[in-house]
Design a protein around this motif. Structure first.
Motif, PDB file in Angstrom:
ATOM      1  N   PRO A 156       8.679  13.594 -30.204  1.00 12.24           N
ATOM      2  CA  PRO A 156       8.273  13.492 -31.609  1.00 12.24           C
ATOM      3  C   PRO A 156       8.979  12.405 -32.400  1.00 12.24           C
ATOM      4  N   SER A 157      10.189  12.026 -31.982  1.00 15.32           N
ATOM      5  CA  SER A 157      10.968  11.108 -32.814  1.00 15.32           C
ATOM      6  C   SER A 157      11.665  10.038 -31.994  1.00 15.32           C
ATOM      7  N   SER A 158      11.170   9.762 -30.800  1.00 13.87           N
ATOM      8  CA  SER A 158      11.847   8.832 -29.899  1.00 13.87           C
ATOM      9  C   SER A 158      11.031   7.562 -29.724  1.00 13.87           C
ATOM     10  N   VAL A 159      11.732   6.431 -29.585  1.00 12.84           N
ATOM     11  CA  VAL A 159      11.091   5.158 -29.253  1.00 12.84           C
ATOM     12  C   VAL A 159      11.195   4.978 -27.743  1.00 12.84           C
ATOM     13  N   PRO A 160      10.088   5.067 -26.991  1.00  7.41           N
ATOM     14  CA  PRO A 160      10.159   4.988 -25.526  1.00  7.41           C
ATOM     15  C   PRO A 160      10.582   3.603 -25.046  1.00  7.41           C
ATOM     16  N   HIS A 161      11.049   3.547 -23.801  1.00  9.42           N
ATOM     17  CA  HIS A 161      11.476   2.294 -23.182  1.00  9.42           C
ATOM     18  C   HIS A 161      11.064   2.320 -21.708  1.00  9.42           C
ATOM     19  N   VAL A 162      10.545   1.202 -21.215  1.00 15.44           N
ATOM     20  CA  VAL A 162      10.084   1.134 -19.830  1.00 15.44           C
ATOM     21  C   VAL A 162      11.088   0.375 -18.973  1.00 15.44           C
ATOM     22  N   SER A 163      11.245   0.817 -17.743  1.00 16.37           N
ATOM     23  CA  SER A 163      11.973   0.058 -16.721  1.00 16.37           C
ATOM     24  C   SER A 163      10.945  -0.481 -15.740  1.00 16.37           C
ATOM     25  N   ARG A 164      10.809  -1.789 -15.705  1.00 24.65           N
ATOM     26  CA  ARG A 164       9.852  -2.379 -14.767  1.00 24.65           C
ATOM     27  C   ARG A 164      10.297  -2.147 -13.324  1.00 24.65           C
ATOM     28  N   ARG A 165      11.593  -1.957 -13.096  1.00 22.04           N
ATOM     29  CA  ARG A 165      12.092  -1.803 -11.736  1.00 22.04           C
ATOM     30  C   ARG A 165      11.791  -0.412 -11.182  1.00 22.04           C
ATOM     31  N   THR A 166      11.958   0.632 -11.993  1.00 21.85           N
ATOM     32  CA  THR A 166      11.682   1.988 -11.511  1.00 21.85           C
ATOM     33  C   THR A 166      10.235   2.411 -11.747  1.00 21.85           C
ATOM     34  N   GLY A 167       9.536   1.725 -12.656  1.00 17.21           N
ATOM     35  CA  GLY A 167       8.183   2.148 -12.985  1.00 17.21           C
ATOM     36  C   GLY A 167       8.147   3.426 -13.804  1.00 17.21           C
ATOM     37  N   LEU A 168       9.204   3.663 -14.590  1.00 13.57           N
ATOM     38  CA  LEU A 168       9.304   4.868 -15.404  1.00 13.57           C
ATOM     39  C   LEU A 168       9.424   4.499 -16.882  1.00 13.57           C
ATOM     40  N   VAL A 169       8.801   5.315 -17.707  1.00 15.84           N
ATOM     41  CA  VAL A 169       8.970   5.213 -19.155  1.00 15.84           C
ATOM     42  C   VAL A 169       9.929   6.321 -19.580  1.00 15.84           C
ATOM     43  N   TYR A 170      10.979   5.947 -20.306  1.00 11.28           N
ATOM     44  CA  TYR A 170      12.008   6.904 -20.725  1.00 11.28           C
ATOM     45  C   TYR A 170      11.840   7.218 -22.212  1.00 11.28           C
ATOM     46  N   ALA A 171      11.971   8.505 -22.542  1.00  9.97           N
ATOM     47  CA  ALA A 171      11.879   8.929 -23.933  1.00  9.97           C
ATOM     48  C   ALA A 171      12.708  10.187 -24.126  1.00  9.97           C
ATOM     49  N   ILE A 172      13.128  10.422 -25.363  1.00 10.34           N
ATOM     50  CA  ILE A 172      13.826  11.659 -25.707  1.00 10.34           C
ATOM     51  C   ILE A 172      12.770  12.674 -26.117  1.00 10.34           C
ATOM     52  N   THR A 173      12.704  13.766 -25.387  1.00  9.13           N
ATOM     53  CA  THR A 173      11.643  14.752 -25.579  1.00  9.13           C
ATOM     54  C   THR A 173      12.222  16.110 -25.969  1.00  9.13           C
ATOM     55  N   LYS A 174      11.326  16.997 -26.359  1.00 15.85           N
ATOM     56  CA  LYS A 174      11.732  18.340 -26.798  1.00 15.85           C
ATOM     57  C   LYS A 174      10.782  19.370 -26.201  1.00 15.85           C
ATOM     58  N   PRO A 193       7.992  -0.219  -8.830  1.00 17.05           N
ATOM     59  CA  PRO A 193       8.091  -1.325  -9.789  1.00 17.05           C
ATOM     60  C   PRO A 193       6.758  -1.682 -10.424  1.00 17.05           C
ATOM     61  N   VAL A 194       6.827  -2.051 -11.714  1.00 13.06           N
ATOM     62  CA  VAL A 194       5.651  -2.504 -12.445  1.00 13.06           C
ATOM     63  C   VAL A 194       5.385  -3.956 -12.086  1.00 13.06           C
ATOM     64  N   ARG A 195       4.171  -4.256 -11.675  1.00  9.20           N
ATOM     65  CA  ARG A 195       3.801  -5.615 -11.277  1.00  9.20           C
ATOM     66  C   ARG A 195       3.031  -6.317 -12.399  1.00  9.20           C
ATOM     67  N   GLY A 196       3.217  -7.615 -12.475  1.00  9.27           N
ATOM     68  CA  GLY A 196       2.401  -8.430 -13.372  1.00  9.27           C
ATOM     69  C   GLY A 196       2.872  -8.505 -14.805  1.00  9.27           C
ATOM     70  N   LEU A 197       3.904  -7.739 -15.160  1.00  6.29           N
ATOM     71  CA  LEU A 197       4.402  -7.775 -16.534  1.00  6.29           C
ATOM     72  C   LEU A 197       5.456  -8.873 -16.628  1.00  6.29           C
ATOM     73  N   ASP A 198       4.968 -10.122 -16.685  1.00  3.86           N
ATOM     74  CA  ASP A 198       5.848 -11.280 -16.561  1.00  3.86           C
ATOM     75  C   ASP A 198       6.086 -11.980 -17.895  1.00  3.86           C
ATOM     76  N   LEU A 199       6.241 -11.187 -18.969  1.00  3.69           N
ATOM     77  CA  LEU A 199       6.582 -11.799 -20.245  1.00  3.69           C
ATOM     78  C   LEU A 199       7.956 -12.450 -20.153  1.00  3.69           C
ATOM     79  N   PRO A 200       8.094 -13.690 -20.603  1.00  2.00           N
ATOM     80  CA  PRO A 200       9.405 -14.341 -20.528  1.00  2.00           C
ATOM     81  C   PRO A 200      10.410 -13.696 -21.464  1.00  2.00           C
ATOM     82  N   GLN A 201      11.669 -13.699 -21.065  1.00  2.00           N
ATOM     83  CA  GLN A 201      12.757 -13.219 -21.907  1.00  2.00           C
ATOM     84  C   GLN A 201      12.909 -14.164 -23.096  1.00  2.00           C
ATOM     85  N   HIS A 202      13.004 -13.593 -24.282  1.00  2.00           N
ATOM     86  CA  HIS A 202      13.227 -14.408 -25.481  1.00  2.00           C
ATOM     87  C   HIS A 202      14.547 -15.155 -25.295  1.00  2.00           C
TER      88      HIS A 202
END
Length: 491
Positions: free
Chosen positions: A410-428, A92-101
């Motif tokens: 090359p054409s993907s917008v990445p997304h992070v999961s704070r729980r798994t500590g992984l950044v997900y992207a569509i790659t080639k 898990p990613v620690r310290g990334l405590d931005l409040p939910q909009h």
């Protein structure tokens, strides 16, 4: 019959080994003995029949309900692995405590994505329709804004079958350089900025129904169009909007108020509790709302064609530029616009991005390299771009590149999961065999190591083309492609 067997063999070999097979087959016709056996005139007639059958199959997408067919198989299934790497453990990613909009649906960064434990892939074919903007409603349904070239359509999508359960055609008065934009609010209402300069409120809980709308045609000229929308944080439920020609406004309550920045805007923007952060082609602006409900400029920071800013804890905002010869990642103070630090990323002459940095820590972001991607044609026949993904940290007032991952998204917008500590992207993956294989890849936030990649499709229709990865509470990751939707979930 013999010649049909040859044609069938070419088709089968293309599916198994890639797009060079038919090229080599055609080249072989230059040999007299091959021509004697195949008789090119009949071969061309057979190829025409196969092409016609392919067109009929594609036309079935128009007749069969949206999403009932999987993405069609591409060429080269044996030449690209279906899975690489191994399952990852949660870090898990620690310290990334931005409040939910408070006025937006959940962004999914707090949910776990797949960890690569025997992942399953499901896809749905929507013809040539890309649902690049996805959000999850409180009931679990997906709400997607889909572009079909001739216009946009808002869809309700079943999260398991990926089939469309409702749709709403949006106005499309002609190509003005930008299409529709939307967000899903905390009441499951889709706020949609249309290409005819209106903001529609669409109810999604019991089908799709337009509840109300705001007409901006009096203040946004016909040669301009909406680029992005975001809600304010307060209870007024007003909406920030930005246009391509640099008009920033606030809609809701009384007549919409507008401020002209005098420069073009080509990307979305970010908001926090107090302000909006808008990037034009030459500057980053912080804007807030004055006592009369009008947008005002708090500060402006000259900048070179920055991307969508990313808000971080601790009074920080991160943004990239596209300066030559190397792109820079820069941290600024949200309150003053003061530059804290900046650092170049990736190689000289081979660095650029259209995507905002991804917050992966209290003072850390990941940025993707999209240099060389000029459209789907950039990745045909196994071609790739320079690629790369880098994490930049702010440490003791200085910017530091923590790692650079050798992965091509090359054409993907990445997304992070704070729980798994992984950044997900569509790659080639590059391929000398000409196979265009696309993967959902997971990159470890701490080390930059590519933990696993699962193949989501082959060929043009599997290209994400600037769409993002969406996570849901059951551990699924969804991605939009040029031909439809893909879901990856651990078994």
């Amino acid at each position: 019959m013999y010649r049909w067997s040859i044609l069938g063999g070419v088709v089968l070999a293309t599916w198994l080994f890639g797009p060079w097979v038919p090229v080599l087959a055609l080249a072989s016709l230059a040999h007299p003995r091959v021509r004697d056996v195949v008789r090119p005139a009949r071969a061309w007639r057979g190829l025409g029949i196969i092409a016609a059958l392919g067109l009929i199959a594609a036309a079935l997408v128009v007749v069969i309900p949206d999403g009932w067919l999987p993405l069609p198989p591409g060429a080269g299934t044996l030449m690209a692995p279906t899975y690489v790497g191994r399952a990852a453990l949660d870090h898990p990613v620690r310290g990334l405590d931005l409040p939910q909009h408070p006025r937006l649906s959940r962004d999914g960064s707090g949910w776990a994505g797949p960890t690569g434990d025997r992942p399953q892939v499901r896809s749905a074919w929507y013809g040539l329709e890309e649902c690049a903007h996805l959000a999850r409603s409180s009931s679990g349904s997906l709400v997607g804004l889909c572009d079909r070239g001739s216009g946009s359509v808002l869809r309700l999508i079943d999260p398991d079958s990926l089939r469309s359960t409702g749709s709403l055609e949006l106005p499309h008065p002609g190509d003005r350089g930008c299409g529709s934009s939307f967000f899903l609010d905390d009441r499951d209402r889709a706020m949609v900025g249309t290409s005819d300069r209106r903001i529609l409120t669409v109810e999604t809980r019991k089908g799709l129904r337009i509840d109300s709308g705001v007409d901006l045609t009096d203040i946004v000229p016909a040669d301009d169009c909406l680029v992005a929308l975001m809600p304010t944080w307060d209870r007024s439920r007003r909406v920030w909007f930005v246009t391509q020609e640099g008009r920033v406004g606030i809609a809701g309550g009384s007549r919409p108020k507008i401020l002209e920045l005098g420069a073009r805007v080509t990307s979305s923007f970010a908001v926090d509790q107090h302000a909006a952060y808008v990037v034009t082609v030459d500057a980053l602006y912080r804007l807030s709302v004055d006592g009369q409900g009008r947008p005002r400029i708090d500060w402006v920071k000259p900048y070179d064609r920055g991307t969508t800013p990313t808000v971080l804890p601790g009074d920080l905002v991160a943004v990239t530029d596209n300066t030559e010869p190397r792109m820079h990642l820069v941290f600024l103070r949200r309150s003053t616009g003061e530059e804290v630090c900046g650092v170049p990323v990736f190689e000289g002459g081979q660095s650029a991005t259209d995507n905002s940095p991804v917050a992966v820590g209290p003072a850390s972001v990941v940025v993707e390299n999209g240099a060389g991607y000029t459209g789907p044609q950039s990745t045909l026949f196994g071609m790739t771009t320079p690629g790369g993904m880098a994490r930049v940290d702010l440490v003791n007032g200085r910017c530091k590149v923590a790692w650079t991952a050798d992965v091509d998204a090359p054409s993907s917008v990445p997304h992070v999961s704070r729980r798994t500590g992984l950044v997900y992207a569509i790659t080639k993956r590059s391929s000398y065999a000409g196979v265009s294989a696309w993967y959902l890849s997971a990159i470890d936030v701490a080390s930059g190591r590519v933990m696993f990649g699962v193949r989501i499709g082959l060929g043009l229709l599997a290209n994400a083309d600037h769409s993002g990865v969406t996570l849901t509470p059951d551990g699924s990751a969804y991605a939009a492609t040029l031909g439809g939707l893909v879901r990856v979930k651990d078994r």
